[in-house]
Design a protein around this motif. Structure first.
Motif, short mmCIF file in Angstrom:
data_model
loop_
_atom_site.label_atom_id
_atom_site.label_comp_id
_atom_site.label_asym_id
_atom_site.label_seq_id
_atom_site.Cartn_x
_atom_site.Cartn_y
_atom_site.Cartn_z
N ALA A 1 16.13 12.51 43.58
CA ALA A 1 15.41 13.41 42.68
C ALA A 1 14.12 12.78 42.20
CB ALA A 1 16.30 13.78 41.49
N ALA A 2 14.16 11.49 41.86
CA ALA A 2 12.96 10.79 41.38
C ALA A 2 11.88 10.73 42.45
CB ALA A 2 13.33 9.39 40.92
N LEU A 3 12.29 10.78 43.72
CA LEU A 3 11.33 10.75 44.83
C LEU A 3 10.85 12.14 45.21
CD1 LEU A 3 13.05 8.03 47.05
CD2 LEU A 3 10.93 7.79 45.72
N GLY A 4 11.27 13.14 44.43
CA GLY A 4 10.81 14.49 44.69
C GLY A 4 11.52 15.20 45.82
N GLN A 5 12.73 14.75 46.18
CA GLN A 5 13.45 15.33 47.29
C GLN A 5 14.19 16.63 46.92
OE1 GLN A 5 13.21 13.91 50.43
NE2 GLN A 5 11.68 12.72 49.33
N GLU B 1 15.84 6.59 34.13
CA GLU B 1 14.80 7.36 34.81
C GLU B 1 14.06 8.29 33.85
OE1 GLU B 1 17.64 6.53 36.34
OE2 GLU B 1 16.60 5.30 37.82
N GLN C 1 18.03 8.83 42.56
CA GLN C 1 16.91 8.24 43.30
C GLN C 1 16.20 9.30 44.14
OE1 GLN C 1 17.99 5.10 45.99
NE2 GLN C 1 15.89 4.50 46.38
N ARG D 1 10.33 8.82 35.37
CA ARG D 1 10.53 9.12 36.79
C ARG D 1 11.25 10.44 36.98
NH1 ARG D 1 11.49 3.46 36.62
NH2 ARG D 1 13.73 3.79 36.34
N LEU D 2 11.98 10.87 35.96
CA LEU D 2 12.65 12.16 35.96
C LEU D 2 12.32 12.90 34.69
CD1 LEU D 2 16.25 11.32 37.29
CD2 LEU D 2 14.43 12.51 38.53
N CYS E 1 14.56 16.59 37.65
CA CYS E 1 13.67 16.53 38.81
C CYS E 1 12.51 15.59 38.54
CB CYS E 1 13.15 17.93 39.17
SG CYS E 1 12.03 18.64 37.95
N SER E 2 11.78 15.30 39.58
CA SER E 2 10.58 14.47 39.46
C SER E 2 9.46 15.26 38.78
CB SER E 2 10.13 14.04 40.85
OG SER E 2 8.82 13.55 40.83
N MET F 1 6.57 15.31 39.74
CA MET F 1 5.81 15.87 40.86
C MET F 1 6.33 17.25 41.23
SD MET F 1 5.40 12.59 43.44
CE MET F 1 7.19 12.37 43.60
#
Length: 299
Positions: A230-234, A247, A228, A252-253, A169-170, A172
């Protein structure tokens, strides 16, 4: 008893003359004189003790024997040309064409390809990012990357990394308002799926976690899209540690839990079993396997 074959030059002259039905055009193609072609044909006819051509009113015709011989020889010359071109294409220089899933291309090979170019400046790599089933390898592809269990006939298959699946996960999300202290906390988060929901279901069963609804969350067609998102916090991805390495290294992850499950499948470097030790294919194969060996300990 084995009989010595006719001279190759005589056979070449005959094949060209029979194809064009002209000594002049055959001479132009072979960059020799018409007299030289005529001499080679006469030598071949003497060797075979039969006429191969007839001249009728300034027209060149094949005899029945000549026609039969030409039909056999033209396929032999065609096969010889194709074999030579194939050998040159597989040589130690030129280009090597590699087909692979888009996720492996973007996440593993592309970040490393400059290292291969530095080690082998005479070999260009042509990357074909394609979706295909297990076992895809055709005449236009020198090397392929398959994903599966390694059971393919007629090919040389080298297993690459031993892979592990683990939640990703991110930062964030990891540091967000919903806790991620243990695996049961997954029920409070969106799950991200690669192709189907079966992977999450199998993984949770392997680690003994219940109560997580795997029938929710978006499904993506490629692993790189899951990473991608997951890296964006989705949401939380069930990631392959090989594909997720860029990542993870970039921050990023993150890996929120220690639990991981070894994948039953893996990426394999595949080529024609007769070509594995030849020229540019051997060079590319050796380089990939060396890279994998150096990286395996950090996965």
């Amino acid at each position: 008893m084995y009989r010595r074959l006719p001279p190759l030059n005589a056979l070449k002259a005959f094949e060209a003359a029979a194809r064009h039905l002209s000594f002049t055009r055959a001479a132009d193609e072979l960059f020799v004189t018409q007299a030289a072609v005529s001499h080679q044909i006469k030598a071949l006819e003497d060797y075979l003790s039969m006429k191969l051509f007839l001249r009728r009113n300034r027209t060149l015709l094949l005899t029945e024997e000549g026609q039969a011989y030409f039909l056999e020889l033209k396929d032999i010359f065609k096969n010889l040309q194709e074999a030579t071109e194939k050998l040159l294409a597989k040589g130690s220089k030129g280009a090597v064409t590699v087909a692979m899933p888009p996720s492996f291309a973007s996440q593993w090979l592309v970040p490393r390809i400059s290292k291969f170019s530095q080690a082998h400046p005479d070999i260009d790599v042509r990357i074909k990012a394609v979706d295909f089933d297990e076992g895809f390898l055709d005449d236009d592809v020198d090397v392929a990357i398959y994903y599966g269990k390694g059971r393919w006939s007629g090919v040389n298959a080298d297993k690459l990394h031993t892979e592990f699946l683990t939640p990703l996960c991110s930062p964030m999300l990891f540091n967000g308002p919903k806790p991620l202290n243990n695996l049961s906390d997954l029920k409070h988060h969106v799950l991200l799926h690669d192709s189907s929901r079966a992977a999450w279901k199998d993984w949770l069963k392997n680690v003994g976690v219940q109560g997580v609804n795997v029938n929710q969350g978006p499904v993506f067609s490629h692993s790189m899209l899951v990473l991608q998102a997951a890296a964006l916090g989705q949401g939380i991805a069930l990631g392959n540690t090989v594909l997720a390495r860029p990542e993870l290294d970039a921050g990023r992850l993150v890996i929120p839990f220690e639990e991981k499950v070894e994948s039953r499948d893996a990426f394999y470097l595949v080529c024609d079993e007769t070509q594995a030790e030849l020229g540019k294919i051997a060079a590319f194969r050796s380089w990939v396997l060396t890279q994998v060996e150096e990286e395996q300990d950090v996965l």
